[in-house]
Design a protein around this motif. Sequence first.
Motif, mmCIF file in Angstrom:
data_model
loop_
_atom_site.group_PDB
_atom_site.id
_atom_site.type_symbol
_atom_site.label_atom_id
_atom_site.label_comp_id
_atom_site.label_asym_id
_atom_site.label_seq_id
_atom_site.Cartn_x
_atom_site.Cartn_y
_atom_site.Cartn_z
ATOM 1 N N ASP A 132 0.813 -1.215 0.000
ATOM 2 C CA ASP A 132 0.000 0.000 0.000
ATOM 3 C C ASP A 132 0.847 1.267 0.000
ATOM 4 O O ASP A 132 0.351 2.357 -0.300
ATOM 5 N N ALA A 133 2.129 1.128 0.339
ATOM 6 C CA ALA A 133 2.992 2.300 0.534
ATOM 7 C C ALA A 133 3.538 2.841 -0.787
ATOM 8 O O ALA A 133 3.667 2.119 -1.779
ATOM 9 N N GLN A 134 3.851 4.123 -0.776
ATOM 10 C CA GLN A 134 4.543 4.774 -1.886
ATOM 11 C C GLN A 134 6.009 4.888 -1.473
ATOM 12 O O GLN A 134 6.342 5.658 -0.577
ATOM 13 N N VAL A 135 6.862 4.121 -2.119
ATOM 14 C CA VAL A 135 8.263 4.038 -1.703
ATOM 15 C C VAL A 135 9.169 4.733 -2.713
ATOM 16 O O VAL A 135 9.103 4.469 -3.920
ATOM 17 N N SER A 136 10.003 5.620 -2.193
ATOM 18 C CA SER A 136 11.012 6.294 -3.007
ATOM 19 C C SER A 136 12.383 6.012 -2.392
ATOM 20 O O SER A 136 12.499 5.749 -1.191
ATOM 21 N N ALA A 137 13.415 6.072 -3.224
ATOM 22 C CA ALA A 137 14.762 5.805 -2.729
ATOM 23 C C ALA A 137 15.761 6.599 -3.544
ATOM 24 O O ALA A 137 15.587 6.791 -4.753
ATOM 25 N N LEU A 138 16.813 7.063 -2.888
ATOM 26 C CA LEU A 138 17.836 7.816 -3.593
ATOM 27 C C LEU A 138 19.226 7.325 -3.211
ATOM 28 O O LEU A 138 19.425 6.708 -2.168
ATOM 29 N N ASP A 139 20.175 7.614 -4.096
ATOM 30 C CA ASP A 139 21.578 7.302 -3.845
ATOM 31 C C ASP A 139 22.404 8.196 -4.750
ATOM 32 O O ASP A 139 21.977 8.560 -5.848
ATOM 33 N N ALA A 140 23.599 8.533 -4.295
ATOM 34 C CA ALA A 140 24.477 9.367 -5.107
ATOM 35 C C ALA A 140 25.162 8.567 -6.202
ATOM 36 O O ALA A 140 25.644 9.126 -7.187
ATOM 37 N N SER A 141 25.188 7.240 -6.061
ATOM 38 C CA SER A 141 25.897 6.371 -6.988
ATOM 39 C C SER A 141 24.975 5.839 -8.081
ATOM 40 O O SER A 141 23.992 5.152 -7.804
#
Length: 276
Positions: A132-141
């Motif tokens: 049900d969740a809205q998942v975002s993710a970030l990384d510099a690489s």
Amino acid sequence: MNSPLAGRPIAQVLAQSPLDALDTRVLLCHALGLTRVQLITRADHLLTDTEAARLEALLARRAAGEPVAYLTGEREFYGLPFHVTPAVLIPRPDTELLVELACERLPRGGSVLDMGTGSGAIAVAIAHARPDAQVSALDASAAALEVARGNAARNGVHVDFLQSDWYAALSRSPRRFDMIVSNPPYIVAGDRHLSQGDLRFEPVDALTDHADGLSALRAIVAGAPAFLGPGGWLLMEHGYDQAQSVRALLHGWDQVQSWRDLAGIERASGGVLPDR
């Protein structure tokens, strides 16, 4: 026969391996393309020249210290299979605590941001456990994000990935999340563990901030109010002796606390952004 292992039964190779028995079994399965059950049921199988050469190379690399996860390209995390390369940290059981805390506290249909996602282990595990969740993710690489995207696809979940040095790219299109989670680099520069065991082969910038171990945590805490909704949780993994320092960084937040991992070590800390 080119390899001394050629012609030997699997059972003998296992019994005589100088390596840890579990490592040997995992590498045998990988070299021979067998499951753990097949490895047992085919204990009398005699290694061919090709199989023996492949296994011997893997055993030699492991003896030199290379992590098994990098040799096989696989590691299980939160019950899910993950592809790993030297571009990302190897997911560890300790970090499953962060996933459990996030899943328990994320509101129904809520949004969560995983900062410094690496292999995508935390983001993918949350997305899998909380569809049900809205998942975002970030990384510099960029290399890490390529691995993470592959792991999201492999596990059949949707995660929005973004290349960003912490909050930098988010500033161009501000939005607020119900939760921010992170397992940032927190090992102190020069720590002896960086030159021991598996850590010698893992990406150093994902392990240490090249400072006091708290600079990434400070940046995450300092920037969180601009991207976290009021009443939202900030949850962070940290070192075994950093819980008190991380709680101090959260001064003025609500419900500030630390949680212990299965070994009884305060492994994660967090708090709620005040709604005021």
